[in-house]
Scaffold this active site. Structure first.
Site: not given
Length: 496
Positions: A51, A89, A214, A216, A257, A320
């Site tokens: 990712d 995660h 941030r 996530d 976020e 994104d």
């Protein structure tokens, strides 16, 4: 609340010149002097494996892309950092998960991740596959990111198969008689070791020079049987409050976020809790204003931000897609669909969530291409962003008028649609782009936004919209900066 609302560059560590040192060299050019106050480096600067950075192995620097010396040079240039921590995660290659694979029941990290069967104990029945199937009343409101139950069967050293919670990606295969894994394993926020990990990570990011963190995937982290396990209330707010207690030790601002529609009001809840929030509505509203030659909805949003004193990080493009479905409840559905159709007609890509339409999809495109690759429209869009409330975040490729990259999509294979707006540039290509008027025009606007005293956290901001005319006025003391925009001709005037 935001302490600094000056502009911020956003890029991967290898977006310019293959390594972060390329971005450092780019920012040292005379054309970039006084343009930015901070830099948001995406998490592939850490050790990661999926990712493009958002599956973190550990938060040490990946020295193939970024070094301590690079970060020190940014600090010496007076640039603060914004960095990520992924709360929900970690990679299966993380030291914690590898210890679990090695030691099984005896691992110090046995409960660092979420044992599915322990989580659902008493709430379902055991299947032949060795995992608990939750009863319908517990699971019917759950939000899953992929088809089926979010489980990865983990083989312990004694041969037992133990199911662990896995919201996002997973891949399992055999190699030389050994089971191999790839994926993102959910962390157990009820584990003390997870909180020790969060604390250690935040301290490390502060040592790198981070000022903004941030958060996530935070909305997936708190889980409880019978809840939807996305933005659980009040669990989500308790989690954020606990993270903020840790962040305060290191003088870090938090930026949660999350994508949610305007109608859901999540942005308000985040602001009411004292956090800044992403302005995911602005990208679509600016395109809407330009295409419909009316600033009605954009001005209304600006006035809401001012009235409610909502601190935002704003953007046009990002790593994104363009989040047009976030506008539900703000724009009529037919108008949103028209925006989607316009961007797709200009080469944008739409990726639905596991086959379901209108569920959390974004339109993937560079912002320049979304505007029809019209230089004047991009300059107008940037001017509007820089006069809107909030801290402007500038995607490097939009700054350099980057176009949709279809070759990158082809190279990316499954999930490659996001690469349309992630073109890696050589340093010479980025420097060459500085010669374009559409780039130098943006830099001029950014320099004004970064240095003019009218732009402050406590400025008085006025916004007016009438027909195709849109105006902004920032005032602090005797300092004043004004933008007059004609959404019909796409011309604008800045007065200071």
């Amino acid at each position: 609340m935001l302490r600094d609302i000056r502009p911020m560059l956003n890029a991967y560590p290898d977006s310019i010149g293959q390594k972060l040192e390329g971005t450092v060299a780019f920012l040292r050019r005379e054309e970039l002097k006084d343009v930015f106050a901070s830099v948001y480096i995406l998490p592939s600067l850490y050790h990661s494996d999926l990712d493009r950075g958002f599956c973190v192995v550990d938060y040490n620097l990946n020295e193939d892309l970024a070094t301590e010396a690079d970060l020190r040079k940014l600090r010496e240039m007076g640039l603060d950092l914004k960095l990520d921590i992924v709360l929900n995660h970690a990679s299966v290659k993380s030291p914690q998960f590898q210890d679990l694979l090695k030691n099984g029941e005896d691992s110090l990290y046995r409960d660092f991740f979420i044992d599915w069967n322990r989580f659902w104990e008493g709430c379902g029945y055991m299947t032949e596959g060795g995992y608990l199937q939750p009863r319908e009343e517990y699971i019917r409101d759950m939000f899953f990111r992929k088809p089926g139950l979010p489980i990865l069967m983990v083989q312990f050293p004694d041969g037992r198969e133990v199911p662990y919670w896995n919201t996002f990606y997973q891949k399992v295969w055999q190699e030389d008689g050994k089971r191999c894994y790839l994926g993102q394993m959910d962390l157990n926020v009820n584990s003390q070791k997870v909180w020790e990990f969060y604390d250690e990570t935040l301290q490390k990011l502060a040592d790198y020079g981070a000022k903004i963190i941030r958060l996530d995937a935070f909305a997936y982290a708190p889980k409880e049987p019978g809840k939807k396990n996305f933005m659980n209330d009040p669990d989500t707010w308790k989690l954020l409050a606990k993270v903020r207690t840790l962040a305060d030790r290191y003088d870090l601002e938090l930026l949660p976020e999350i994508h949610a529609s305007y109608a859901e009001g999540v942005y308000r809840k985040i602001a009411e809790q004292g956090y800044m929030t992403y302005d995911f509505f602005m990208p679509g509203l600016v395109i809407d204003a330009i295409e419909h030659k009316s600033g009605q909805y954009l001005a209304a949003w600006a006035q809401e931000l001012i009235h409610r004193k909502i601190g935002t990080v704003s953007m046009l493009g990002c790593h994104d897609g363009i989040p047009l479905l976030d506008l539900k409840g703000m724009l009529p559905d037919a108008r949103i669909q028209k925006l989607i159709d316009i961007v797709v007609s200009r080469g944008g890509y739409v990726k639905d969530l596991h086959g379901a339409k209108n569920i959390y999809y974004q339109v993937n495109a560079t912002y320049y291409s979304a505007l029809g690759e019209d230089p004047q429209k991009l300059l107008l869009a940037r001017a509007i962003q820089l006069f809107m409330p909030g801290k402007p975040q500038i995607w490097y490729l939009d700054l350099l008028a980057g176009k949709n990259d279809y070759e990158a999509i082809a190279r990316g294979g499954e999930g490659g649609h996001k690469e349309i707006n992630r073109t890696n540039l050589s340093l010479s290509a980025a420097e060459e782009a500085l010669r374009q008027p559409v780039v130098s025009g943006q830099l001029e606007l950014l320099r004004l936004r970064n240095t003019h005293p009218a732009f402050a956290t406590d400025s008085d901001i006025r916004v007016e919209s009438q027909g195709h005319r849109l105006s902004f006025c920032w005032r602090k003391g005797n300092a004043c900066a004004q933008l007059y925009a004609d959404l019909d001709s796409c011309e604008y005037t800045v007065l200071v």
